[in-house]
Design a protein around this motif. Structure first.
Motif, mmCIF file in Angstrom:
data_model
loop_
_atom_site.group_PDB
_atom_site.id
_atom_site.type_symbol
_atom_site.label_atom_id
_atom_site.label_comp_id
_atom_site.label_asym_id
_atom_site.label_seq_id
_atom_site.Cartn_x
_atom_site.Cartn_y
_atom_site.Cartn_z
ATOM 1 N N TYR A 203 -29.889 84.177 -21.658
ATOM 2 C CA TYR A 203 -29.804 84.587 -23.062
ATOM 3 C C TYR A 203 -29.873 86.105 -23.183
ATOM 4 O O TYR A 203 -29.088 86.712 -23.931
ATOM 5 C CB TYR A 203 -30.914 83.938 -23.873
ATOM 6 N N VAL A 220 -24.558 87.499 -35.673
ATOM 7 C CA VAL A 220 -24.826 86.056 -35.697
ATOM 8 C C VAL A 220 -23.930 85.303 -34.719
ATOM 9 O O VAL A 220 -24.388 84.406 -33.990
ATOM 10 C CB VAL A 220 -24.641 85.493 -37.128
ATOM 11 N N SER A 221 -22.652 85.663 -34.666
ATOM 12 C CA SER A 221 -21.741 84.972 -33.745
ATOM 13 C C SER A 221 -22.147 85.197 -32.291
ATOM 14 O O SER A 221 -22.041 84.299 -31.454
ATOM 15 C CB SER A 221 -20.306 85.441 -33.972
ATOM 16 N N LEU A 224 -25.096 82.961 -31.569
ATOM 17 C CA LEU A 224 -24.640 81.580 -31.415
ATOM 18 C C LEU A 224 -24.086 81.325 -30.019
ATOM 19 O O LEU A 224 -24.449 80.342 -29.359
ATOM 20 C CB LEU A 224 -23.562 81.271 -32.462
ATOM 21 N N GLY A 228 -26.090 79.108 -27.194
ATOM 22 C CA GLY A 228 -25.446 77.898 -26.710
ATOM 23 C C GLY A 228 -25.219 77.923 -25.208
ATOM 24 O O GLY A 228 -25.507 76.938 -24.506
ATOM 25 N N PRO A 290 -24.878 73.063 -28.850
ATOM 26 C CA PRO A 290 -25.158 73.172 -30.291
ATOM 27 C C PRO A 290 -26.640 73.256 -30.614
ATOM 28 O O PRO A 290 -27.035 73.950 -31.563
ATOM 29 C CB PRO A 290 -24.534 71.901 -30.871
ATOM 30 N N MET A 293 -27.748 76.831 -29.931
ATOM 31 C CA MET A 293 -27.153 77.703 -30.941
ATOM 32 C C MET A 293 -28.054 77.736 -32.174
ATOM 33 O O MET A 293 -28.383 78.803 -32.693
ATOM 34 C CB MET A 293 -25.759 77.199 -31.315
ATOM 35 N N VAL A 294 -28.444 76.541 -32.626
ATOM 36 C CA VAL A 294 -29.294 76.413 -33.812
ATOM 37 C C VAL A 294 -30.678 77.008 -33.554
ATOM 38 O O VAL A 294 -31.235 77.717 -34.398
ATOM 39 C CB VAL A 294 -29.404 74.936 -34.232
ATOM 40 N N VAL A 297 -30.427 80.948 -33.395
ATOM 41 C CA VAL A 297 -30.083 81.525 -34.696
ATOM 42 C C VAL A 297 -31.275 81.437 -35.642
ATOM 43 O O VAL A 297 -31.596 82.405 -36.347
ATOM 44 C CB VAL A 297 -28.845 80.809 -35.293
#
Length: 311
Positions: A203, A220-221, A224, A228, A290, A293-294, A297
């Motif tokens: 990360y 933000v992208s 994500l 992920g 996913p 990602m959540v 974020v």
């Protein structure tokens, strides 16, 4: 604030990924399934949508604490290492510092997650096929025919062994003692130690690559994508020990099959080949993307919000 942000991120992650986690555990512990879709179809046919959420209440109640400890331990350990090595907690850490902090985070969470993992796995592998015994009624039998065997009494099959997470924990503690609640913890230590080192290191590296020029953090992208990918890489590393952990924790509902971690590894490989250690790998990675990602974020959003309120 890292503890609060980690707790919120963890709850969001569980909400997204739990159904696939149930499928993953069943594939790893039950040889009857030939693949992901076979397990999904069988689970839905037998138990409908509810079957995918077996054992959810306990992880939801505990994940905020576990995720909080994981992220908080990582940040505090990293800050302590930077303070010792570079004289400031805000100094830029080296890759080895991040790896060590992630490894420590994985080890700490084992002591909190082992009992809940045992309950989760036992409930996820417990099916409720509500089949009924044959009816005593039937066609008339001619007089010349031999008398039929006595028909079994009509009635439902016995209910599930565990009625819920707390009942499961109480039953395991009563029948198997404290060791039963920490069954598979050796595999869990191996799984979480190096997987969380991979998790936080990947990360950090991806965030560095995805940060636009002139900024200190990715948008933000970027978060994500980094979150992920970090989750998928961590689960790719963790899957072999995750298989062994699930089998050890599911063991004990009758006669115990495995004597320990090494015996479980050798027995599984001998009976099903080396590929057994990678059962659920694709599903783990697909679920982790996913979910994390959540998680990240939500984690970064809470950190930015609290920093904005404090400044």
């Amino acid at each position: 604030m890292d503890f609060i942000a980690g707790a919120i991120g963890g709850v969001c992650g569980v909400a997204v990924g739990y159904p696939l986690d149930t499928v993953k555990v069943r594939i790893q512990t039950e040889a009857k399934y030939t693949g992901i879709w076979d397990c999904v179809r069988d689970t839905y046919h037998r138990e409908r949508v509810r079957g995918f959420y077996r054992g959810l209440s306990l992880p939801v109640c505990t994940v905020s604490l576990v995720s909080s400890v994981s992220f908080g331990t990582y940040r505090h350990c990293l800050a302590h290492i930077c303070r010792v090595r570079y004289g400031s907690a805000d100094a830029k850490p080296a890759k080895t510092d991040i790896t060590l902090s992630g490894f420590a985070s994985g080890l700490v969470r084992v002591f909190l997650t082992s009992p809940t993992e045992v309950a989760k796995v036992r409930l996820q592998t417990q099916t409720q096929a509500q089949q009924r015994r044959p009816s005593a009624s039937g066609p008339l039998v001619p007089l010349a025919a031999p008398p039929p065997c006595p028909a079994p009494s009509v009635g439902p099959l016995p209910g599930p062994r565990y009625r819920g997470p707390l009942h499961c924990l109480a039953t395991v503690a009563r029948e198997e003692g404290l060791r039963g609640l920490y069954k598979g913890s050796s595999a869990l230590l191996f799984r979480d130690g190096h997987s969380f080192a991979t998790y936080f290191l990947s990360y950090a590296i991806l965030c560095e690559w995805l940060t636009p020029a002139g900024q200190s953090r990715p948008d933000v992208s970027g978060v994500l994508v980094a979150g992920g990918c970090a989750g998928a890489l961590a689960w790719a590393v963790a899957t072999p020990m995750d298989v062994i952990k699930a089998r050890l924790q599911a063991d004990g509902r009758g006669r115990q099959r495995y004597r320990g971690l090494l015996h479980c590894v050798l027995t599984s490989v001998r009976e099903e080949g080396p590929r057994v250690l990678f059962k659920g790998l694709l599903l783990n990675c697909c679920r982790a993307f996913p979910v994390n990602m959540v998680v990240f974020v939500a984690y970064e959003a809470v950190l930015r919000l609290t920093r904005g309120l404090l400044t």
